[in-house]
Write an enzyme that holds these catalytic residues in place. Structure first.
Site, PDB file in Angstrom:
ATOM      1  N   GLU A   1       0.852  -1.206   0.000  1.00 36.00           N
ATOM      2  CA  GLU A   1       0.000   0.000   0.000  1.00 36.00           C
ATOM      3  C   GLU A   1       0.888   1.257   0.000  1.00 36.00           C
ATOM      4  O   GLU A   1       1.956   1.280   0.629  1.00 36.00           O
ATOM      5  CB  GLU A   1      -0.836  -0.037   1.289  1.00 36.00           C
TER       6      GLU A   1
ATOM      7  N   LYS B   1      -9.308   2.320  -2.083  1.00 32.48           N
ATOM      8  CA  LYS B   1      -9.644   1.699  -0.788  1.00 32.48           C
ATOM      9  C   LYS B   1     -10.957   2.257  -0.220  1.00 32.48           C
ATOM     10  O   LYS B   1     -11.133   3.487  -0.150  1.00 32.48           O
ATOM     11  CB  LYS B   1      -8.495   1.982   0.175  1.00 32.48           C
TER      12      LYS B   1
ATOM     13  N   CYS C   1      -5.136  -3.219   2.450  1.00 31.99           N
ATOM     14  CA  CYS C   1      -4.886  -3.250   3.890  1.00 31.99           C
ATOM     15  C   CYS C   1      -6.155  -3.463   4.724  1.00 31.99           C
ATOM     16  O   CYS C   1      -6.717  -4.528   4.704  1.00 31.99           O
ATOM     17  CB  CYS C   1      -4.101  -2.014   4.310  1.00 31.99           C
TER      18      CYS C   1
END
Ligand code: ACM
Length: 263
Positions: A40, A111, A144
């Site tokens: 990430e 995300k 994540c």
């Protein structure tokens, strides 16, 4: 059989050129792979001191030194790359992952589950949960903290993802344990490419991991070292969703009992 894996490293906050140099130095170890996943925010680091700081270290996809670098590497080694990056679009920032191939930029995921003060920096992702048919397999992407929501792994698997690529800067110490379990439940290969190191008051846990569709850990990395690991995957294993001769991972769901989930 295909070959897929991760590059684990320790991005430097606010120093894209150093991060590019580091990735470039590790990529020869990935030369045999068809697909490689990076952590990430691999271009920028993670723990910005402010939103302005994050802005100073973000790029627009169409004008990005980092994306151009990834495409050059994809061409040099003839592979696909999924990499987390700090994406700017007009006045908004997204914690994104790019998919590139020797042909160029193929797509992105932004995300959706933002962790702690990411909520003060990034917009929630607005491109849904795409999957990408890249010829030799279909991939989905999570980033994540998305890991803790079983719904998103399920959706990507039901959309046909054989491999779920998971660029990460993991902080919670038990996160890696969940990755093979999501793979077992959804019958996917999962690749978590984590970072290691400390940025100001945040320490990241390394231990990148690849798991198979039966929940077996295929390979892991150390908590605190650069690592490049490549694994052979039989994609057919991810396309067989039969748990027993009479039980299918998706068709056996009793969805009329699940309405509570969306209420
Ligand atoms: C995280 O989502 N980077 C912990």
């Amino acid at each position: 059989m295909i070959k897929a894996g991760f590059v684990q490293f320790n991005p430097v906050l606010g120093d894209q050129e150093t991060n590019i140099k580091k990735i470039k130095s590790l990529m020869p170890l990935a030369k045999d792979a068809d697909l490689i996943v990076l952590p990430e925010l691999a271009n920028s680091g993670y723990n910005f001191v402010s939103k302005d700081h994050a802005f100073e270290n973000a790029e627009e996809i169409a004008n990005s030194r980092f994306i151009d670098f990834l495409i050059d590497e994809a061409r040099k080694y003839n592979l696909h790359i999924v990499a987390g990056f700090n994406e700017r679009e007009n006045n908004n920032l997204y914690n994104s992952s790019a998919l590139v191939s020797p042909e160029g930029f193929l797509g992105k995921y932004r995300k959706i589950h933002l962790f702690l003060n990411e909520k003060e920096i990034f917009q929630k992702g607005n491109v849904g949960l795409p999957v990408f048919d890249i010829g030799f397999c279909t991939i989905g992407i999570l980033i994540c903290f998305d890991w803790i929501f079983p719904e998103v792994w399920r959706i990507l698997a039901m959309k046909g993802a054989d491999i779920i690529c998971h660029p990460s800067n993991l902080v919670l110490p038990y996160a890696q344990q969940a990755v093979p379990v999501h793979g077992m439940i959804n019958r996917t290969f999962n690749i978590t490419a984590n970072r290691y190191g400390t940025e100001r008051d945040v320490t990241f846990s390394g231990k990148s991991i690849i798991s198979d569709p039966f929940g077996k850990t295929m390979v892991t990395a150390a908590p605190d070292k650069d690592a490049v690991k490549i694994i052979e995957m039989d994609i057919k294993q991810a396309r067989n969703k039969m748990i027993t001769p009479q039980n299918h991972a998706f068709d056996d769901r009793i969805v009329e009992e699940y309405s509570y989930l969306i209420s």
